[in-house]
Design an enzyme around this catalytic site. Structure first.
Site, PDB file in Angstrom:
ATOM      1  N   ASN A 175     -45.685   3.002  32.543  1.00 39.75           N
ATOM      2  CA  ASN A 175     -46.390   3.398  33.759  1.00 39.75           C
ATOM      3  C   ASN A 175     -46.753   2.227  34.665  1.00 39.75           C
ATOM      4  OD1 ASN A 175     -46.282   6.065  32.964  1.00 39.75           O
ATOM      5  ND2 ASN A 175     -48.259   5.985  31.939  1.00 39.75           N
ATOM      6  N   CYS A 176     -46.489   1.008  34.236  1.00 40.76           N
ATOM      7  CA  CYS A 176     -46.803  -0.188  35.016  1.00 40.76           C
ATOM      8  C   CYS A 176     -45.850  -0.277  36.215  1.00 40.76           C
ATOM      9  CB  CYS A 176     -46.675  -1.420  34.128  1.00 40.76           C
ATOM     10  SG  CYS A 176     -46.808  -2.983  35.006  1.00 40.76           S
ATOM     11  N   ASP A 177     -46.392  -0.458  37.400  1.00 42.00           N
ATOM     12  CA  ASP A 177     -45.567  -0.522  38.606  1.00 42.00           C
ATOM     13  C   ASP A 177     -44.564  -1.670  38.570  1.00 42.00           C
ATOM     14  OD1 ASP A 177     -46.750   1.721  39.704  1.00 42.00           O
ATOM     15  OD2 ASP A 177     -48.212   0.572  40.883  1.00 42.00           O
ATOM     16  N   LYS A 190     -41.776  -0.783  36.284  1.00 40.81           N
ATOM     17  CA  LYS A 190     -40.904   0.192  36.966  1.00 40.81           C
ATOM     18  C   LYS A 190     -39.951  -0.501  37.926  1.00 40.81           C
ATOM     19  CE  LYS A 190     -44.115   4.090  36.863  1.00 40.81           C
ATOM     20  NZ  LYS A 190     -44.957   4.972  37.705  1.00 40.81           N
TER      21      LYS A 190
END
Length: 114
Positions: free
Chosen positions: A8-10, A13
């Protein structure tokens, strides 16, 4: 070659999206789900140093007790990163003893053209 991080870490991603766009096959290891060993963290620290790996700007760091934040050294930082994996700067790209932390497109291009 393995990309370590949290799905879920930008920033993770972005790194995964870049790898996919460049048709690179990279194994993803979510250290919240898949865990991390002390040996793995120690190996990264041996290559890049704990100061590079340890994220003092994270929310997780701000939530630590004052005692945990005080007198940080390699041993204490490794223990804290194992107890709170979100203290690790993400993503961590690891291959054959080489380690790259964070995601900057130019660094990734250089990494994959060596």
């Amino acid at each position: 070659m393995t990309l370590f991080g949290i799905k879920n870490c930008d920033t993770v991603k972005k790194a995964r999206k870049w790898a996919e766009a460049n048709q690179l096959t990279i194994h993803f290891h979510d250290f919240r789900i898949d865990g991390l060993s002390k040996e793995q963290v120690e190996a990264w620290v041996a290559v890049i140093g704990w100061e590079t790996l340890f994220n003092k700007r994270s929310t997780s760091f701000r939530q630590l007790s004052d005692d945990d934040k005080k007198d940080l050294n390699e041993t204490k930082a490794i223990e804290l990163m194992l107890a709170h994996p979100t203290l690790i700067k993400r993503p961590v790209l690891s291959s054959e003893g080489n380690v790259l932390v964070g995601f900057k497109e130019a660094e990734y291009k250089a990494w994959f053209t060596r």
